[in-house]
Design a protein around this motif. Structure first.
Motif, PDB file in Angstrom:
ATOM      1  N   GLU A  84       0.674  -1.549  -0.052  1.00 44.75           N
ATOM      2  CA  GLU A  84      -0.044   0.114   0.102  1.00 44.75           C
ATOM      3  C   GLU A  84       0.600   1.473  -0.331  1.00 44.75           C
ATOM      4  O   GLU A  84       0.483   2.409  -0.957  1.00 44.75           O
ATOM      5  N   SER A  85       2.259   0.699   0.354  1.00 44.09           N
ATOM      6  CA  SER A  85       2.790   2.325   0.727  1.00 44.09           C
ATOM      7  C   SER A  85       3.457   2.576  -0.435  1.00 44.09           C
ATOM      8  O   SER A  85       4.080   4.465  -1.041  1.00 44.09           O
ATOM      9  N   TYR A  86       3.613   1.371  -1.254  1.00 44.83           N
ATOM     10  CA  TYR A  86       4.237   1.553  -2.905  1.00 44.83           C
ATOM     11  C   TYR A  86       2.583   1.733  -3.654  1.00 44.83           C
ATOM     12  O   TYR A  86       3.301   3.312  -4.888  1.00 44.83           O
ATOM     13  N   PHE A  87       1.924   1.351  -3.643  1.00 47.74           N
ATOM     14  CA  PHE A  87       1.016   1.230  -4.802  1.00 47.74           C
ATOM     15  C   PHE A  87      -0.471   2.124  -4.791  1.00 47.74           C
ATOM     16  O   PHE A  87      -1.206   2.238  -5.917  1.00 47.74           O
ATOM     17  N   GLY A  88      -0.162   1.986  -3.081  1.00 45.53           N
ATOM     18  CA  GLY A  88      -2.255   3.024  -3.522  1.00 45.53           C
ATOM     19  C   GLY A  88      -3.069   2.485  -1.986  1.00 45.53           C
ATOM     20  O   GLY A  88      -2.635   1.748  -1.996  1.00 45.53           O
ATOM     21  N   ALA A  89      -3.677   2.581  -1.900  1.00 46.20           N
ATOM     22  CA  ALA A  89      -4.855   2.273  -1.333  1.00 46.20           C
ATOM     23  C   ALA A  89      -5.525   0.650  -1.646  1.00 46.20           C
ATOM     24  O   ALA A  89      -5.772   0.179  -1.287  1.00 46.20           O
ATOM     25  N   ASP A  90      -6.150   1.597  -3.616  1.00 45.87           N
ATOM     26  CA  ASP A  90      -6.072   0.415  -3.897  1.00 45.87           C
ATOM     27  C   ASP A  90      -5.496  -0.568  -4.848  1.00 45.87           C
ATOM     28  O   ASP A  90      -5.715  -1.336  -5.617  1.00 45.87           O
ATOM     29  N   TRP A  91      -4.458  -0.936  -3.836  1.00 42.17           N
ATOM     30  CA  TRP A  91      -3.257  -1.784  -4.095  1.00 42.17           C
ATOM     31  C   TRP A  91      -3.770  -2.864  -5.163  1.00 42.17           C
ATOM     32  O   TRP A  91      -3.344  -3.424  -6.040  1.00 42.17           O
ATOM     33  N   ARG A  92      -4.139  -3.875  -3.954  1.00 40.00           N
ATOM     34  CA  ARG A  92      -4.771  -4.937  -4.451  1.00 40.00           C
ATOM     35  C   ARG A  92      -6.059  -5.634  -5.720  1.00 40.00           C
ATOM     36  O   ARG A  92      -5.454  -5.972  -6.028  1.00 40.00           O
ATOM     37  N   GLU A  93      -6.950  -4.518  -5.415  1.00 35.37           N
ATOM     38  CA  GLU A  93      -7.636  -4.265  -6.903  1.00 35.37           C
ATOM     39  C   GLU A  93      -6.843  -4.063  -8.352  1.00 35.37           C
ATOM     40  O   GLU A  93      -6.681  -4.809  -9.491  1.00 35.37           O
ATOM     41  N   THR A  94      -5.464  -3.095  -8.104  1.00 34.14           N
ATOM     42  CA  THR A  94      -5.184  -2.570  -9.452  1.00 34.14           C
ATOM     43  C   THR A  94      -3.901  -3.877 -10.227  1.00 34.14           C
ATOM     44  O   THR A  94      -3.999  -3.639 -10.861  1.00 34.14           O
ATOM     45  N   LEU A  95      -3.407  -4.525  -8.810  1.00 40.65           N
ATOM     46  CA  LEU A  95      -2.952  -5.654  -9.432  1.00 40.65           C
ATOM     47  C   LEU A  95      -3.375  -6.890  -9.825  1.00 40.65           C
ATOM     48  O   LEU A  95      -2.969  -7.405 -11.143  1.00 40.65           O
ATOM     49  N   CYS A  96      -4.492  -7.039  -9.587  1.00 39.49           N
ATOM     50  CA  CYS A  96      -5.575  -7.656  -9.596  1.00 39.49           C
ATOM     51  C   CYS A  96      -5.799  -7.412 -11.377  1.00 39.49           C
ATOM     52  O   CYS A  96      -5.724  -8.520 -11.918  1.00 39.49           O
ATOM     53  N   ARG A  97      -6.143  -6.423 -11.723  1.00 45.30           N
ATOM     54  CA  ARG A  97      -6.665  -5.977 -12.479  1.00 45.30           C
ATOM     55  C   ARG A  97      -5.356  -6.018 -13.702  1.00 45.30           C
ATOM     56  O   ARG A  97      -5.750  -6.161 -14.955  1.00 45.30           O
ATOM     57  N   VAL A  98      -3.864  -5.988 -13.119  1.00 44.57           N
ATOM     58  CA  VAL A  98      -2.954  -5.686 -14.234  1.00 44.57           C
ATOM     59  C   VAL A  98      -2.791  -6.551 -14.870  1.00 44.57           C
ATOM     60  O   VAL A  98      -2.145  -7.638 -15.648  1.00 44.57           O
ATOM     61  N   PHE A  99      -2.655  -8.209 -13.478  1.00 41.58           N
ATOM     62  CA  PHE A  99      -2.100  -9.751 -14.191  1.00 41.58           C
ATOM     63  C   PHE A  99      -3.537 -10.045 -13.914  1.00 41.58           C
ATOM     64  O   PHE A  99      -2.856 -11.226 -14.717  1.00 41.58           O
ATOM     65  N   GLU A 100      -4.278  -9.813 -14.523  1.00 45.61           N
ATOM     66  CA  GLU A 100      -5.729 -10.869 -15.288  1.00 45.61           C
ATOM     67  C   GLU A 100      -5.162 -10.349 -16.375  1.00 45.61           C
ATOM     68  O   GLU A 100      -5.215 -11.506 -17.191  1.00 45.61           O
ATOM     69  N   THR A 101      -5.042  -9.195 -17.061  1.00 43.41           N
ATOM     70  CA  THR A 101      -4.576  -9.316 -18.117  1.00 43.41           C
ATOM     71  C   THR A 101      -3.696 -10.519 -19.063  1.00 43.41           C
ATOM     72  O   THR A 101      -3.317 -10.887 -20.501  1.00 43.41           O
ATOM     73  N   GLN A 102      -2.659 -10.366 -17.953  1.00 43.32           N
ATOM     74  CA  GLN A 102      -1.759 -11.429 -18.381  1.00 43.32           C
ATOM     75  C   GLN A 102      -1.381 -12.516 -17.870  1.00 43.32           C
ATOM     76  O   GLN A 102      -0.246 -13.734 -18.302  1.00 43.32           O
ATOM     77  N   MET A 103      -2.496 -13.399 -17.806  1.00 41.31           N
ATOM     78  CA  MET A 103      -3.136 -14.890 -17.557  1.00 41.31           C
ATOM     79  C   MET A 103      -3.023 -15.602 -19.306  1.00 41.31           C
ATOM     80  O   MET A 103      -2.984 -14.470 -19.804  1.00 41.31           O
TER      81      MET A 103
END
Length: 402
Positions: free
Chosen positions: A383-402
């Motif tokens: 969270e300190s690096y990506f922000g409060a919505d870090w989990r949703e951000t990462l999920c959205r990005v890595f879903e496109t790479q699956m």
């Protein structure tokens, strides 16, 4: 401060041949450059160095057969001398002449007038002796050539291949490891990494050391953790998957040329990652030093991101790197969890299946599941690096790479 980090196993005198900034080490690359997030290469490599393959019971050799390259010990179960001589003669006759290697199909089809194969004598030996003979053959390509003689030898050789590849996995399992920064100070080692006697012995070693402040090399003793990344102190760790690729592709070429109509059954033995790192079993990261473990399903962003020991986006590698990094200087990021002084730096680790862990620790109540503690810690760091919505951000990005 442009500080880079590198993986090291100081007691084993092994290190990696590359280093990266702490952001790439922990979070992957591409975020600040607006090109999307890529998984941390260091984290993926760390998993390869620690993940212990699953070897099923039917893949193992009988207990009476010793591993390859130790022929002097094969009589560990009191086989008599006549069997020793029989095996020696069979090896001398069949194995030392590069069995069928030049043209296995041609040799296999050249029989006498009765239609029997030249290698019928070898094929008719008991399975136990055939396994011993294969154990003497050092070149795995010769094992494949022998397997192409007939169906029986092919079946026996499959087990030999399946027991051959696991030796190249998990070279750092149960080694003391850390991810050391460029600016590690003299005598600043993770607690418990070296004993007093070992530290004393290190002072008597002489190596070529690069002095950052003076920009030159000098002769000295390895009294910094970073010194263990130098060629004069440690060896570069070969990458397991590259070693395996170099060994399996020649075998696949040999097997693929045998039949164009149907694949040879030995080819399955070369599908090593799928067989040895199953995705239908739960995996755990273990710290034998502290007797703690972390479950894959607890740290994965989504269940479908779990691919055996590898977890897309955020997995065992990232967890480890957030706890084994070690530097004497400030980090280039907000160090909310004291990453630079990792609480697991210098400890021993492995990644294994939960089933194997439970089987080997039955009755040992000292092991502790620290998954919840790690999840909380990871949330603070990410969270300190990506922000409060870090989990949703990462999920959205890595879903496109699956």
């Amino acid at each position: 401060m442009d500080q880079k980090f590198k993986l090291v196993a100081p007691r084993a005198r092994l290190t990696e041949d590359y280093s990266n900034p702490i952001e790439d080490i922990l979070f992957g690359s591409g975020w600040d450059r607006g090109i999307g997030i890529k998984s941390s290469y260091t984290a993926e490599r760390l998993v390869d160095l620690l993940a212990v393959p699953v070897v099923h019971k039917d893949d193992r050799k009988p207990a009476s057969v010793e591993p390859r390259n130790t022929p002097q010990n094969y009589c560990s179960h009191n086989q008599d001398q006549s069997r020793d001589l029989l095996v020696a003669e069979a090896i001398k006759h069949e194995a030392s002449v590069k069995i069928l290697k030049s043209n296995p199909l041609k040799e296999a089809n050249q029989g006498d007038q009765t239609g029997r194969f030249r290698s019928a004598a070898l094929s008719n030996l008991p399975t136990e002796l055939l396994l011993v003979i294969m154990g003497y053959i050092e070149d795995i390509e010769d094992i494949v050539s022998l397997a192409l003689v007939n169906e029986r030898l092919c079946s026996i050789a499959q087990g030999e291949l399946q027991s051959y590849f696991p030796q190249y996995f998990a070279p750092w399992a149960n080694e003391n490891i850390a991810c050391v920064g460029d600016y590690s100070a003299e005598h600043d080692f993770p607690p418990g990494l070296f004993s007093d006697a070992e530290l004393e012995a290190l002072q008597h070693e002489e190596i070529a050391i690069f002095i950052e402040e003076e920009a030159e090399w000098k002769i000295g003793s390895p009294n910094r953790l970073g010194d263990f990344t130098y060629p004069g102190v440690s060896h570069i760790q070969e990458r397991p998957m590259e070693i395996l690729s170099s060994k399996t592709w020649p075998l696949r070429d040999c097997l693929g040329s045998v039949s164009d109509s149907s694949p040879n059954p030995l080819i399955k033995s070369c599908d090593i990652y799928r067989d040895y790192f199953p995705r239908d079993q739960p995996w755990v990261l273990r710290n034998p030093t502290t007797k703690e473990f972390v479950r894959a399903e607890a740290i994965a962003l989504k269940p479908e991101f779990i691919k055996g020991p590898h977890i897309v986006g955020l997995g065992f590698g990232e967890v480890l790197l957030s706890r084994i990094s070690w530097t004497s200087a400030a980090l280039d990021i907000e160090d909310t969890a004291d990453i630079g002084r990792g609480i697991w730096a210098g400890h021993r680790f492995d990644i294994t299946t939960l089933t194997r862990h439970e089987r080997k620790t039955t009755g040992d109540a000292e092991w502790t599941d620290v998954s919840d503690e790690v999840v909380t810690e990871i949330a603070i760091i990410w969270e300190s690096y990506f922000g409060a919505d870090w989990r949703e951000t990462l999920c959205r990005v890595f879903e496109t790479q699956m």
